[in-house]
Design an enzyme around this catalytic site. Sequence first.
Site, mmCIF file in Angstrom:
data_model
loop_
_atom_site.group_PDB
_atom_site.id
_atom_site.type_symbol
_atom_site.label_atom_id
_atom_site.label_comp_id
_atom_site.label_asym_id
_atom_site.label_seq_id
_atom_site.Cartn_x
_atom_site.Cartn_y
_atom_site.Cartn_z
ATOM 1 N N HIS A 188 -25.484 -0.357 17.363
ATOM 2 C CA HIS A 188 -24.512 0.039 18.384
ATOM 3 C C HIS A 188 -23.916 -1.246 18.950
ATOM 4 C CE1 HIS A 188 -26.035 4.254 18.597
ATOM 5 N NE2 HIS A 188 -27.182 3.675 18.279
ATOM 6 N N PHE A 189 -22.748 -1.627 18.434
ATOM 7 C CA PHE A 189 -22.149 -2.894 18.851
ATOM 8 C C PHE A 189 -21.201 -2.737 20.045
ATOM 9 C CE2 PHE A 189 -22.742 -5.703 14.782
ATOM 10 C CZ PHE A 189 -24.097 -5.705 15.019
ATOM 11 N N ARG A 190 -21.060 -1.516 20.576
ATOM 12 C CA ARG A 190 -20.478 -1.230 21.895
ATOM 13 C C ARG A 190 -18.970 -1.399 22.017
ATOM 14 N NH1 ARG A 190 -24.648 1.763 23.168
ATOM 15 N NH2 ARG A 190 -26.528 0.641 23.797
ATOM 16 N N HIS A 215 -34.449 6.890 12.959
ATOM 17 C CA HIS A 215 -35.532 6.440 13.850
ATOM 18 C C HIS A 215 -36.661 7.456 14.077
ATOM 19 C CE1 HIS A 215 -32.767 8.494 16.498
ATOM 20 N NE2 HIS A 215 -32.000 7.438 16.702
ATOM 21 N N ASP A 272 -31.482 0.316 15.237
ATOM 22 C CA ASP A 272 -30.938 1.044 16.387
ATOM 23 C C ASP A 272 -30.585 0.055 17.502
ATOM 24 O OD1 ASP A 272 -30.063 3.135 17.976
ATOM 25 O OD2 ASP A 272 -32.077 3.807 18.534
#
Length: 447
Positions: A64-66, A242, A317
């Site tokens: 999740h690089f936002r 996950h 994750d």
Amino acid sequence: MLIYNVTIVNEGHSGLGYVVTNGAFISAVGSGDVPPQLLDSHRADAIDGGGDMLLPGAIDCHVHFREPGMTHKATIASESRAAAAGGVTSYIDMPNTRPATTTRALLDQKADIAAATSMVNYGFMLGATIDNIDELLRADYSRVAAVKVFMGSSTGGMLVDDDSALRPIFSQVEAPIVVHAEDNATIARNAAAVRARLGVAPDADVPVMWHSVVRDAEACVRATDHAITLAQHYGSRLHVAHLSTAQETHFFDPATADDPSARITAEVSPHHLMWCSDDYVSRGARIKMNPAVKSAADRDALRKGLADGRISIIATDHAPHLLAEKQGGAFKAVSGAPLVQLSLPTVLSLFSAETAVSRMCHTPARLFGIHKRGYIRPGYYADMVIVKHQARTVADSDVLSLCGWSPLDGVTLQYQVSTTIVNGRVAYRDGVMADSSAAMALTYHNV
């Protein structure tokens, strides 16, 4: 480029060898000492590995690089540099940005950002909603890694937990379907029970260790079981993200990771392999994740499932937040932590190098059909990493992620990444990041 005097770990074997690259690709792989004439011809562009390990570049298929929308805590530029420093040469970014990546146009916008700023190779998943099935069916899955379905709570309106929306996705989407599997009804019931047990208000926060009771094993098992039932009924290509419980590992057969025909697979994240609910005492909300870390027995079962092949992939994750956002307890502190920079050293400290390479390089490439990556083979892209067996204690100040902290602060790992090569060019070496990028968009043959 010539890389020599390295222990090559690849396809279940390890041994002294050398690799020659030609532009973005590997042109030759040899065993033993490098021939003197080859070394002489590459004096200007040779890397002496000093006997360290040479691995395929890790592929992190769950980050999740936002960006866009949450760039106060991460950007594609900052997190891809953290990835390069950690030996991750390719990543697949999740769709729960702001706005959520639920249309082809929004996916193209995100890809444009990565093309301009990413230090390592990039790919993306398209997010499912209750009403975007047309977008999912029209996507070009040679450019899109998979469809992400949040069967548990998520941001950006992507919660899809009703069969009326799930069945069209599972029955019609031919690409891999990646699910976050937690049952919302179970979580809501547990939350009310915890607050009643502690005698607090219905909206009160509670200590962080209760997070593993609120988001318990039942919530995960119920949702994973339901996803697998749908996939088996429709013949879908399902990947469960996950895993966090021992019981979930029993849904998968041993050696699934090495079965090319497997249609239902799973991944585990380093935090579920490292920690358990007992560690809230020392780590606090730094290890508050969704799904939550569970018992020590669950952690040990996940390690076993990874070793026997029930679990196919290790993916981080990676979910950076500011430390200020991690303050509070089970309901107030946000869930998630940055891990992409330290995932490879962490896994190498827990498992053999051959296992790490299999689950972090080979199987992500194979299961998502990533074109010519994940292996050290002639004709494949020259994505590689040199890793040194050298102990180092992690400090928050080491972290290149924009958020500036790590759940591993104070933990001593046994390995360090010294050099990361992306498409035949050095992206990171001995603490120095390259001035320019050779990153490419990932392409796939997964349908």
